[in-house]
Design a protein around this motif. Structure first.
Motif, PDB file in Angstrom:
ATOM      1  N   LEU A  44      45.731  55.145  26.900  1.00  0.00           N
ATOM      2  CA  LEU A  44      44.787  54.855  27.769  1.00  0.00           C
ATOM      3  C   LEU A  44      44.613  53.199  28.499  1.00  0.00           C
ATOM      4  O   LEU A  44      44.917  53.858  29.664  1.00  0.00           O
ATOM      5  N   LEU A  45      44.803  52.753  27.687  1.00  0.00           N
ATOM      6  CA  LEU A  45      44.976  51.661  28.304  1.00  0.00           C
ATOM      7  C   LEU A  45      46.125  51.645  29.619  1.00  0.00           C
ATOM      8  O   LEU A  45      45.869  50.460  30.530  1.00  0.00           O
ATOM      9  N   SER A  46      46.962  51.857  29.481  1.00  0.00           N
ATOM     10  CA  SER A  46      48.555  52.049  29.961  1.00  0.00           C
ATOM     11  C   SER A  46      48.331  52.390  30.772  1.00  0.00           C
ATOM     12  O   SER A  46      48.825  52.376  32.267  1.00  0.00           O
ATOM     13  N   GLU A  47      47.651  53.804  30.606  1.00  0.00           N
ATOM     14  CA  GLU A  47      47.832  54.916  31.849  1.00  0.00           C
ATOM     15  C   GLU A  47      46.817  53.515  33.114  1.00  0.00           C
ATOM     16  O   GLU A  47      46.825  53.905  34.064  1.00  0.00           O
ATOM     17  N   VAL A  48      45.490  53.331  32.383  1.00  0.00           N
ATOM     18  CA  VAL A  48      45.142  52.637  33.207  1.00  0.00           C
ATOM     19  C   VAL A  48      45.814  51.399  34.334  1.00  0.00           C
ATOM     20  O   VAL A  48      45.661  51.776  35.727  1.00  0.00           O
ATOM     21  N   LEU A  49      46.502  50.687  33.482  1.00  0.00           N
ATOM     22  CA  LEU A  49      46.576  49.960  33.975  1.00  0.00           C
ATOM     23  C   LEU A  49      47.937  50.109  35.120  1.00  0.00           C
ATOM     24  O   LEU A  49      48.483  49.549  35.963  1.00  0.00           O
ATOM     25  N   GLU A  50      48.387  51.258  34.537  1.00  0.00           N
ATOM     26  CA  GLU A  50      49.982  51.681  35.487  1.00  0.00           C
ATOM     27  C   GLU A  50      48.932  52.050  36.725  1.00  0.00           C
ATOM     28  O   GLU A  50      49.781  52.105  38.034  1.00  0.00           O
ATOM     29  N   SER A  51      48.351  52.474  36.576  1.00  0.00           N
ATOM     30  CA  SER A  51      46.927  52.928  38.055  1.00  0.00           C
ATOM     31  C   SER A  51      46.924  51.768  38.854  1.00  0.00           C
ATOM     32  O   SER A  51      46.746  52.122  39.271  1.00  0.00           O
ATOM     33  N   ALA A  52      46.675  50.661  38.145  1.00  0.00           N
ATOM     34  CA  ALA A  52      46.216  49.780  39.126  1.00  0.00           C
ATOM     35  C   ALA A  52      47.842  49.115  39.725  1.00  0.00           C
ATOM     36  O   ALA A  52      47.710  48.092  39.979  1.00  0.00           O
ATOM     37  N   GLY A  53      48.872  49.397  39.610  1.00  0.00           N
ATOM     38  CA  GLY A  53      50.556  49.174  39.798  1.00  0.00           C
ATOM     39  C   GLY A  53      51.216  48.762  38.942  1.00  0.00           C
ATOM     40  O   GLY A  53      52.054  48.239  39.254  1.00  0.00           O
TER      41      GLY A  53
ATOM     42  N   ARG B 158      39.082  48.689  35.019  1.00  0.00           N
ATOM     43  CA  ARG B 158      40.234  48.464  35.927  1.00  0.00           C
ATOM     44  C   ARG B 158      39.253  47.136  36.557  1.00  0.00           C
ATOM     45  O   ARG B 158      39.843  46.924  37.047  1.00  0.00           O
ATOM     46  N   ALA B 159      37.775  47.685  36.473  1.00  0.00           N
ATOM     47  CA  ALA B 159      36.976  46.265  37.602  1.00  0.00           C
ATOM     48  C   ALA B 159      37.167  45.263  36.990  1.00  0.00           C
ATOM     49  O   ALA B 159      37.149  44.320  37.460  1.00  0.00           O
ATOM     50  N   ARG B 160      37.046  45.017  36.102  1.00  0.00           N
ATOM     51  CA  ARG B 160      37.190  43.789  34.662  1.00  0.00           C
ATOM     52  C   ARG B 160      38.491  43.040  35.770  1.00  0.00           C
ATOM     53  O   ARG B 160      39.045  41.890  35.553  1.00  0.00           O
ATOM     54  N   VAL B 161      39.568  43.810  35.563  1.00  0.00           N
ATOM     55  CA  VAL B 161      41.124  43.912  35.872  1.00  0.00           C
ATOM     56  C   VAL B 161      41.195  43.019  37.417  1.00  0.00           C
ATOM     57  O   VAL B 161      41.492  41.844  37.903  1.00  0.00           O
ATOM     58  N   GLU B 162      40.509  43.801  38.107  1.00  0.00           N
ATOM     59  CA  GLU B 162      41.065  43.659  39.773  1.00  0.00           C
ATOM     60  C   GLU B 162      39.539  41.983  40.032  1.00  0.00           C
ATOM     61  O   GLU B 162      39.682  41.105  40.548  1.00  0.00           O
ATOM     62  N   ALA B 163      38.656  42.203  38.582  1.00  0.00           N
ATOM     63  CA  ALA B 163      37.812  40.886  39.611  1.00  0.00           C
ATOM     64  C   ALA B 163      38.556  39.276  38.942  1.00  0.00           C
ATOM     65  O   ALA B 163      38.624  38.763  38.759  1.00  0.00           O
ATOM     66  N   MET B 164      39.387  39.963  37.716  1.00  0.00           N
ATOM     67  CA  MET B 164      40.114  38.570  36.796  1.00  0.00           C
ATOM     68  C   MET B 164      41.178  38.097  38.371  1.00  0.00           C
ATOM     69  O   MET B 164      41.643  37.254  38.290  1.00  0.00           O
ATOM     70  N   LEU B 165      41.541  39.731  38.523  1.00  0.00           N
ATOM     71  CA  LEU B 165      42.938  39.146  39.633  1.00  0.00           C
ATOM     72  C   LEU B 165      42.165  38.024  40.527  1.00  0.00           C
ATOM     73  O   LEU B 165      42.510  37.786  41.614  1.00  0.00           O
ATOM     74  N   ARG B 166      40.465  38.412  41.184  1.00  0.00           N
ATOM     75  CA  ARG B 166      40.274  37.079  42.173  1.00  0.00           C
ATOM     76  C   ARG B 166      39.336  35.825  42.102  1.00  0.00           C
ATOM     77  O   ARG B 166      39.392  35.269  42.531  1.00  0.00           O
ATOM     78  N   ARG B 167      39.944  35.671  40.326  1.00  0.00           N
ATOM     79  CA  ARG B 167      39.360  34.180  39.838  1.00  0.00           C
ATOM     80  C   ARG B 167      40.624  33.388  39.903  1.00  0.00           C
ATOM     81  O   ARG B 167      41.908  33.758  39.679  1.00  0.00           O
ATOM     82  N   PRO B 168      40.670  32.606  40.465  1.00  0.00           N
ATOM     83  CA  PRO B 168      42.088  31.310  40.606  1.00  0.00           C
ATOM     84  C   PRO B 168      42.139  31.447  39.141  1.00  0.00           C
ATOM     85  O   PRO B 168      41.785  31.310  37.449  1.00  0.00           O
ATOM     86  N   ARG B 169      43.311  31.125  38.652  1.00  0.00           N
ATOM     87  CA  ARG B 169      44.040  31.174  37.880  1.00  0.00           C
ATOM     88  C   ARG B 169      44.731  29.409  37.021  1.00  0.00           C
ATOM     89  O   ARG B 169      44.645  28.414  37.875  1.00  0.00           O
ATOM     90  N   GLY B 170      44.610  29.684  36.256  1.00  0.00           N
ATOM     91  CA  GLY B 170      44.569  28.546  35.324  1.00  0.00           C
ATOM     92  C   GLY B 170      43.566  26.842  35.492  1.00  0.00           C
ATOM     93  O   GLY B 170      43.953  26.250  35.373  1.00  0.00           O
ATOM     94  N   GLY B 171      42.216  27.385  36.422  1.00  0.00           N
ATOM     95  CA  GLY B 171      41.214  26.560  36.656  1.00  0.00           C
ATOM     96  C   GLY B 171      41.826  25.333  38.624  1.00  0.00           C
ATOM     97  O   GLY B 171      41.255  24.866  38.647  1.00  0.00           O
ATOM     98  N   ALA B 172      42.449  26.354  38.963  1.00  0.00           N
ATOM     99  CA  ALA B 172      42.710  25.820  40.054  1.00  0.00           C
ATOM    100  C   ALA B 172      43.661  26.824  41.029  1.00  0.00           C
ATOM    101  O   ALA B 172      43.739  27.266  40.726  1.00  0.00           O
ATOM    102  N   GLY B 173      43.366  26.020  42.932  1.00  0.00           N
ATOM    103  CA  GLY B 173      43.687  26.705  43.265  1.00  0.00           C
ATOM    104  C   GLY B 173      42.814  28.183  44.388  1.00  0.00           C
ATOM    105  O   GLY B 173      41.910  27.960  43.273  1.00  0.00           O
ATOM    106  N   PRO B 174      42.875  28.079  45.649  1.00  0.00           N
ATOM    107  CA  PRO B 174      42.401  29.349  45.699  1.00  0.00           C
ATOM    108  C   PRO B 174      42.513  30.595  45.366  1.00  0.00           C
ATOM    109  O   PRO B 174      43.418  31.357  44.584  1.00  0.00           O
TER     110      PRO B 174
END
Length: 299
Positions: free
Chosen positions: A24-33, A117-133
């Protein structure tokens, strides 16, 4: 960007011993690209993360061999992959352990695929490693963060070899050299400090200080503190803070469950510990029982 870098940026590792949940996890993540690599235990999962350096990793708590908490600690020592922990346990202590180990999100089983999927998309909107836009989901999936100088904190004032010889500055359309432009940006960043008592926060540089001492926070802890310092004495609810972390502050239709609220409590406990703030006699952040959090009174 090389094809290998593109592939790494679109990769997710799923560490889960239950084959149905793993599928199930793989299906959700693959549907997100994403392309996915699955592992049925913690040892193999850590090895997969170190080999493929994925953008997203999901980790089950209860697994044979090493448990999810130890797997996260080992992963975090070598990778800045976004980590979502999943567990059937419904205890606040487990959320605290997971987030302290280095997880970015904590999700209870059974979970809704749309929520994951919403959690994944939200994380990708946050800066990685605490720096950068912050990156949009499409930007984050389409680039290799480990190779990015922004993700790893390029030295201030460094001018890339491909930079133009002059830079346009808004004030009167005047042109400044790259070095002068960097100096202007640094000056602007220095003026963006927000203060509360002896606590200082700079959203441009993502630096937090108490007096002259710099405090090291995770990106989530920084974002929570920034939201509270912007709001001053206005109370921020756990639901509101959850949406802030997801980048959905102005959207009220997203589901926020008890697991989200416990995650906020765990992040807040870690933040207070790093600030040396006693919840019983708070100096910086006070709890408004049954509602949420706000800054303490006083300058």
């Amino acid at each position: 960007m090389t094809s290998e870098a593109n592939q790494a940026a679109k990769t997710a590792v799923v560490i889960e011993d239950d084959p149905d949940v793993r599928h199930l996890l793989s299906e959700v993540l693959e549907s997100a690209g994403f392309s996915t690599i699955s592992a049925g235990n913690g040892i193999d999962g850590v090895s997969a993360v170190l080999t493929y350096q994925p953008l997203i990793t999901t980790v089950d708590v209860n697994m044979p061999g090493i448990d999810g908490f130890e797997a996260v600690r080992r992963i975090r020592a070598h990778s800045d992959t976004y980590i979502i922990m999943l567990t059937a346990l419904d205890e606040e202590a487990d959320a605290v352990l997971g987030l302290t180990a280095g997880a970015d999100e904590y999700l209870n089983k059974p979970f809704r695929p749309r929520e994951l999927r919403a959690r994944v998309e939200a994380m990708l909107r946050r800066p990685r490693g605490g720096a950068g836009p912050a990156a949009t989901p499409s930007d984050a999936v389409g680039r290799s963060f480990p190779a990015s100088s922004a993700a790893h904190g390029q030295a201030p004032g460094t001018v890339q070899s491909g930079a133009p010889e002059s830079a346009e500055v808004a004030s009167g359309g005047a042109r400044l050299s790259p070095v002068a432009a960097v100096a202007v940006e640094a000056s602007d960043a220095e003026e963006q400090w927000t203060t509360h008592r002896d606590l200082q926060l700079n959203p441009a540089t993502r630096i937090v200080r108490i007096g002259d001492a710099e405090i090291e926070l995770t990106r989530t802890e920084f974002d929570l503190l920034h939201a509270l310092m912007e709001s001053k004495r206005r109370v921020r609810s756990k639901t509101d803070l959850t949406l802030v972390l997801r980048g959905e502050s102005y959207v009220t239709s997203y589901f926020v469950g008890d697991a989200d609220k416990r995650a906020i409590e765990a992040h807040m406990a870690n933040l207070r510990r790093k600030l040396g703030d006693n919840p019983a006699q708070p100096q910086y952040i006070e709890t408004v029982r049954g509602v949420g959090y706000r800054l303490t009174s006083g300058a």
